[in-house]
Design an enzyme around this catalytic site. Sequence first.
Site, mmCIF file in Angstrom:
data_model
loop_
_atom_site.group_PDB
_atom_site.id
_atom_site.type_symbol
_atom_site.label_atom_id
_atom_site.label_comp_id
_atom_site.label_asym_id
_atom_site.label_seq_id
_atom_site.Cartn_x
_atom_site.Cartn_y
_atom_site.Cartn_z
ATOM 1 N N ASP A 153 0.828 -1.203 0.000
ATOM 2 C CA ASP A 153 0.000 0.000 0.000
ATOM 3 C C ASP A 153 0.865 1.256 0.000
ATOM 4 O O ASP A 153 1.925 1.307 0.624
ATOM 5 C CB ASP A 153 -0.895 -0.018 1.249
ATOM 6 C CG ASP A 153 -1.876 1.130 1.285
ATOM 7 O OD1 ASP A 153 -2.732 1.201 0.394
ATOM 8 O OD2 ASP A 153 -1.775 1.970 2.210
ATOM 9 N N GLU A 184 1.126 -0.684 -5.146
ATOM 10 C CA GLU A 184 0.073 0.314 -5.355
ATOM 11 C C GLU A 184 0.795 1.659 -5.432
ATOM 12 O O GLU A 184 1.028 2.324 -4.423
ATOM 13 C CB GLU A 184 -0.948 0.285 -4.215
ATOM 14 C CG GLU A 184 -2.187 1.122 -4.479
ATOM 15 C CD GLU A 184 -2.309 2.338 -3.561
ATOM 16 O OE1 GLU A 184 -3.102 3.236 -3.893
ATOM 17 O OE2 GLU A 184 -1.622 2.394 -2.534
#
Length: 742
Positions: free
Chosen positions: A419, A472
């Site tokens: 993330d 990401e």
Amino acid sequence: MQEKLDQWINWVEYDELLAGQHNAPHNLLGLHDFGKGQVFTVYRPAAQKVFVTDSEGNHKIELEQVEEGSGFFGLYVEGKQYTSRYLLHIQYGENDVVVTADPYSFQPQISSHDLYYFAEGKHYQIYEKLGAHPMTIDGVDGVYFAVWAPHARAVSVVGNFNMWDGRLHPMRTLEVSGVYELFIPGVQVGSIYKYQILTRTGDILMKSDPYANCAELRPNNASVVTDIRDYHWTDQKWMEARKQETRNSLRQKPMSVYEVHLGSWRKKDDGTEDGFYTYREMAPMLADYLEEMGYTHVELMGIAEHPFDGSWGYQVTGYYAPTRRYGDPQDFMYFVDYMHQRGISVILDWVPAHFPRDAYGLANFDGQPLYEHPDKRRGEHPHWGTLIFNYSKREVENFLLANGLFWLKKFHVDGLRVDAVASMLYLDYGKDDGEWLPNEDGGKENYDAIRLFRHMNEQFEKQAPGTMIIAEESTAWAGVTAPVELKGLGFLFKWNMGWMNDFLEYMKLDPYFRSFNHNHLTFSMQYAYSENFIQVLSHDEVVHGKCSMINKMPGELDDKFANLRTAYGFMYGHPGKKLLFMGQEFAQYREWSEERSLDWELLGEERNKQMQDFVKELNHMYQEYDALYVNDYDPMGFEWMSCENAEMSTVSFVRRGASKKNQLLFICNFTPVQYDDFITGVPCAGKYTQILSSDDECFGGTGVKNKKVITAKKEECDGKEYSLAMHLPPLSVTVYRFDYKE
């Protein structure tokens, strides 16, 4: 005898111990040789008497309390008759006697070798050493505790096994590592505990264990002793096959990902506050659905322990613990194991970018910035209200790197979606002028984070072969999925955030205006092979006022559904692996919320059920035809037939697989206009067989009909020697199968 004891005791250490300030209690407590005899010392505040026996309970002797009310007991005995295997009989009242082995008679279970590699950031199984580990030492059952707290003045283990009294189990520090350790006999699995940390400024902190494998259910936040060694895995064949995978083979396989928030995918309607299903209850329900829908992978949001439901698991306090919301660690192991039995890969969202400020967590762990960078310009996310890891500190690097391996190896997870990678790569991410500190060259690149990613991806590939590490990453940083040896970051895949933003902006437009924004539809192919992309329509796009996917679409309700079917069809035809967030497959009207279940009742409505059927058909088509995945990252796998017809808002393209057979032609119409004499160029002569139309009546379309098989004519169109003529349905994707002929 008392005189001998007084000679042996170091009274400075004695005062520090009673004041709770001793960081080497084994120097003073336990059994020690002294001259021709031995000294026993025990510190048990509130005890009335303390006796010592051998391990069989024989040869009982009573220790003397050094000072009245001190709780410090000792005795000098002649000779060297006692070994380290003795028992303490601690009497608090007439009928209240605790019998235990002495915690201060055991040797460290962490070696100098362990400490060296931890300090170097290269102890890839440090989670086997730090944390709370049930074990048997010299026939004595207990739990070994170890924690890294280099700035602490003293550390104790406290829990429900010692009345949360920090005086009873002070820990010792090992060498100059800042690691504290203690083996406590008799502590059992299920016990709850924390570390009581005395800071150098005299404050007392109560911290959960950064390496704990289990935690209490929020809002409680103590760590829980567990034993993750006792789960019996049944996925040996899966794991053996996984080891054989390479970066290239993984990139050539189908990958249709269903992104899930476990707590809100389904909820129990039983009146309980949360309505959560357990990991074990969820596994068969979710696997059945994934199999029916044709998904190959499931990606789980926020499994690591976190305090606030509204963070969705992206503000982590327990990096080594699956959240207790849905069960214990063995329950989560069962979930992964079950998915593997059903042929489904499991990906976890992983958050090495930042962590929350909760007082019991990593923040100022030992009274000073430890896991976070000490300079707030590098140690804080001002807009997120969280703290940033100090990637320059090797022990912190080790904490994160070993954590990724922990999930991949101990829990058999098949991949990690990392993330907020951009927030790690850029020192100025989310910060205004004056809120960030440049690197040594005056730039905004975070050299320490870059080094971490390269180190991480090299080791993950080496130690957990066949797993997928996905970035990401929302910027144009070059080489995210390039190999480390070529100066890349080494990720296997990258989320295609640029495509997602451009494409959704295009789809939101009234079809009249799409002709003026045609580049938003086609631009992604300009950079499609710069990275190994996953095409994503993720949870981030259906929250915080962004609308659900269906309500992003323009027009009346039938038009919205037609637009969404066209969007999904184009996405599945576009090069790159696929990801849809839960609820998008049946066009949920409401934005997603972690507080409620998906609106499954919508499947009683015809339009929503037809949308689900269409996504199911897309997934099954995707797996059936290797043209849709095997050459995702090879330019030969895609060719525009027509991409310049902005006025009509149509595009057509070909996807090629591993052979000349079963290649696919996609024709997309992004307007509500039906074209009865539509012609597109095609790559070769031959017969083209329709295998999918989003306009089919079974999916809720208008049902525009074409011949099942159309033969290409030798008539030039779009610069191609051959062409097809057809009825092109409004707001549709039509897919034809053909065999390439020279």
